[in-house]
Design a protein around this motif. Structure first.
Motif, PDB file in Angstrom:
ATOM      1  N   ALA A  53      65.027  71.976 -34.907  1.00 24.31           N
ATOM      2  CA  ALA A  53      64.649  72.618 -34.163  1.00 24.31           C
ATOM      3  C   ALA A  53      65.380  73.222 -33.043  1.00 24.31           C
ATOM      4  O   ALA A  53      65.036  74.632 -32.910  1.00 24.31           O
ATOM      5  N   GLU A  54      67.037  72.835 -33.631  1.00 28.82           N
ATOM      6  CA  GLU A  54      67.469  73.372 -32.687  1.00 28.82           C
ATOM      7  C   GLU A  54      68.279  75.055 -33.840  1.00 28.82           C
ATOM      8  O   GLU A  54      68.074  75.461 -33.216  1.00 28.82           O
ATOM      9  N   GLN A  55      67.897  74.727 -34.773  1.00 36.17           N
ATOM     10  CA  GLN A  55      68.356  75.800 -35.377  1.00 36.17           C
ATOM     11  C   GLN A  55      67.082  77.200 -35.578  1.00 36.17           C
ATOM     12  O   GLN A  55      66.961  78.416 -35.923  1.00 36.17           O
ATOM     13  N   PHE A  56      66.079  75.918 -35.741  1.00 38.69           N
ATOM     14  CA  PHE A  56      64.995  77.105 -35.681  1.00 38.69           C
ATOM     15  C   PHE A  56      65.297  78.324 -34.056  1.00 38.69           C
ATOM     16  O   PHE A  56      64.605  79.174 -34.029  1.00 38.69           O
ATOM     17  N   ASP A  57      65.267  77.205 -32.684  1.00 37.43           N
ATOM     18  CA  ASP A  57      65.382  78.063 -31.800  1.00 37.43           C
ATOM     19  C   ASP A  57      66.297  78.981 -31.517  1.00 37.43           C
ATOM     20  O   ASP A  57      66.224  80.042 -31.507  1.00 37.43           O
ATOM     21  N   GLN A  58      67.524  78.786 -32.420  1.00 31.60           N
ATOM     22  CA  GLN A  58      68.236  79.779 -32.569  1.00 31.60           C
ATOM     23  C   GLN A  58      68.299  81.081 -33.857  1.00 31.60           C
ATOM     24  O   GLN A  58      68.297  81.814 -33.283  1.00 31.60           O
ATOM     25  N   GLU A  59      67.694  81.081 -35.046  1.00 27.39           N
ATOM     26  CA  GLU A  59      66.981  82.171 -35.345  1.00 27.39           C
ATOM     27  C   GLU A  59      66.490  82.705 -35.001  1.00 27.39           C
ATOM     28  O   GLU A  59      65.891  83.791 -34.899  1.00 27.39           O
ATOM     29  N   SER A  60      64.997  81.847 -34.137  1.00 22.17           N
ATOM     30  CA  SER A  60      64.269  82.924 -33.287  1.00 22.17           C
ATOM     31  C   SER A  60      64.641  83.775 -32.256  1.00 22.17           C
ATOM     32  O   SER A  60      63.886  84.369 -31.094  1.00 22.17           O
TER      33      SER A  60
END
Length: 62
Positions: A53-60
């Motif tokens: 989830a943290e990686q997804f937030d950073q990518e978005s």
């Protein structure tokens, strides 16, 4: 102390209490490592979800 195996297993009239106590203790000793393993796996899964989830937030945000 005991004259026969039967006297040993009777435990001086306390056999039900003694053997049930041993049984409960053995059951707990068997179940505890399994419970720890299940809890550990649950924690690892949750941490992996949080990392994704943290990686997804950073990518978005990019």
């Amino acid at each position: 102390m005991w004259n026969s195996p039967a006297e040993f297993f009777e435990m001086g009239g306390y056999a039900l209490y003694v053997w049930c106590s041993f049984g409960v203790c053995a059951l707990v000793l068997l179940l505890e490592p399994m419970a720890v393993r299940v809890r550990h796996q649950s924690i690892v899964r949750r941490l992996r979800r949080e990392v994704r989830a943290e990686q997804f937030d950073q990518e978005s945000r990019k």
